[in-house]
Design a protein around this motif. Sequence first.
Motif, mmCIF file in Angstrom:
data_model
loop_
_atom_site.group_PDB
_atom_site.id
_atom_site.type_symbol
_atom_site.label_atom_id
_atom_site.label_comp_id
_atom_site.label_asym_id
_atom_site.label_seq_id
_atom_site.Cartn_x
_atom_site.Cartn_y
_atom_site.Cartn_z
ATOM 1 N N ALA A 57 20.393 56.170 -14.319
ATOM 2 C CA ALA A 57 20.688 57.163 -12.896
ATOM 3 C C ALA A 57 21.271 58.620 -12.983
ATOM 4 C CB ALA A 57 22.142 55.898 -12.926
ATOM 5 N N THR A 58 21.877 58.614 -14.051
ATOM 6 C CA THR A 58 22.384 59.724 -13.912
ATOM 7 C C THR A 58 20.595 60.903 -14.394
ATOM 8 O OG1 THR A 58 22.418 59.883 -16.887
ATOM 9 C CG2 THR A 58 24.478 59.752 -15.318
ATOM 10 N N ALA A 59 20.333 60.561 -14.865
ATOM 11 C CA ALA A 59 18.400 61.440 -14.732
ATOM 12 C C ALA A 59 18.361 61.862 -13.004
ATOM 13 C CB ALA A 59 17.647 60.720 -15.210
ATOM 14 N N THR A 77 30.428 60.597 -8.094
ATOM 15 C CA THR A 77 29.408 60.528 -7.193
ATOM 16 C C THR A 77 28.169 59.877 -7.042
ATOM 17 O OG1 THR A 77 30.060 62.567 -6.255
ATOM 18 C CG2 THR A 77 28.168 62.119 -5.112
ATOM 19 N N CYS A 78 27.391 60.445 -8.228
ATOM 20 C CA CYS A 78 25.602 60.048 -8.954
ATOM 21 C C CYS A 78 26.296 57.880 -9.209
ATOM 22 C CB CYS A 78 25.783 60.417 -10.064
ATOM 23 S SG CYS A 78 24.396 59.726 -11.609
ATOM 24 N N LEU A 79 27.104 57.920 -9.863
ATOM 25 C CA LEU A 79 27.627 56.689 -10.353
ATOM 26 C C LEU A 79 28.179 55.581 -8.456
ATOM 27 C CD1 LEU A 79 30.259 56.586 -13.554
ATOM 28 C CD2 LEU A 79 27.530 56.380 -12.872
ATOM 29 N N ASP A 80 28.464 56.506 -7.640
ATOM 30 C CA ASP A 80 28.520 55.814 -6.787
ATOM 31 C C ASP A 80 27.753 55.238 -5.819
ATOM 32 O OD1 ASP A 80 31.919 55.126 -6.836
ATOM 33 O OD2 ASP A 80 32.246 57.478 -5.736
ATOM 34 N N ALA A 81 26.761 56.184 -6.205
ATOM 35 C CA ALA A 81 25.320 56.389 -5.189
ATOM 36 C C ALA A 81 24.164 55.321 -6.370
ATOM 37 C CB ALA A 81 24.766 57.451 -5.540
ATOM 38 N N ALA A 82 24.290 55.355 -7.159
ATOM 39 C CA ALA A 82 23.565 54.222 -8.184
ATOM 40 C C ALA A 82 24.493 52.608 -8.045
ATOM 41 C CB ALA A 82 23.556 54.743 -9.226
#
Length: 299
Positions: A262-264, A233-238
């Motif tokens: 992105a993960t931070a 989800t994080c990678l998609d959002a970024a």
Amino acid sequence: MITVEELSKRYGAYQSVDRVSFQARPGSVTGFLGPNGAGKSTTMRMMTGLTPPSAGRSTILGVPYADLPNPGRHVGVLLDASAQHAGRTGREILRLGALLMGLRRQRVDESLELVGLSGDEGDRRIGDYSLGMRQRLGIAHALLGDPQVLILDEPANGLDPAGIHWMRGLLKGFADRGGTVLLSSHLLHEIEIIADHLVVIGRGVIVADGTKADLLSAAGTLVRGLDPAALATCLDAAALSYRSTQDGAYVVQASREQVAAATAQYGVVVTELRGADGAGLEDMFLQLTADDAREKVTA
């Protein structure tokens, strides 16, 4: 030096090799990679004058292979270790080669010693050789004329782990002394260890050409988190492009710094973050040959 320029081969409606171009330079081992049927062997046969090209050209040491005087003294070739007279002994095979090349007779014993076929093994008939022994004999024949260039198609096929280790050292030593090595193989792990430069062919076309370090670094960043779903989800959002691996990690087409930021930002706990080159050559090879090779010409 080996130079291949726009080399092509068509069999009727089937385009086996299509405008292949690359170089193999002195002092390095060039790995020529591709799945079965990709065009590796056809390309090497065209380079050594065994198959006429439909278009393009190749030169070795600045001239076409057929124009080399006494070519075995300049280029050592192993394309098929089984293409040897089963009724002759290994020593006889090399003696015939030495006679054709005008070499001193002692060179036969030196070559057998070099590949570990001295003594009784050199006097056994080829029909009694294992595949690994035939490979060693083929390498001995390729080295017989003390060439500057080696062209080897799947030379590790049939070798045991000790034999592969021996071959690795032999070829690295040849390159370190200024020789040019073009090595075709589907044993990706071995190529990853030995090659300095990689040429990847898929469906008859070159899909990658560069140093091993450059090609593997282009594979992206491998990231793993405590919660894989949250990480996705994080990678998609970024808006970062990625694909999953079989063991639950993700390979992201971005730098480590971008993935870390992105993960931070989204508070995702990461347990592993590194260059995807650690995933090995096989991952890169499969991706390139599956996604980047274009379809065959059928018209």
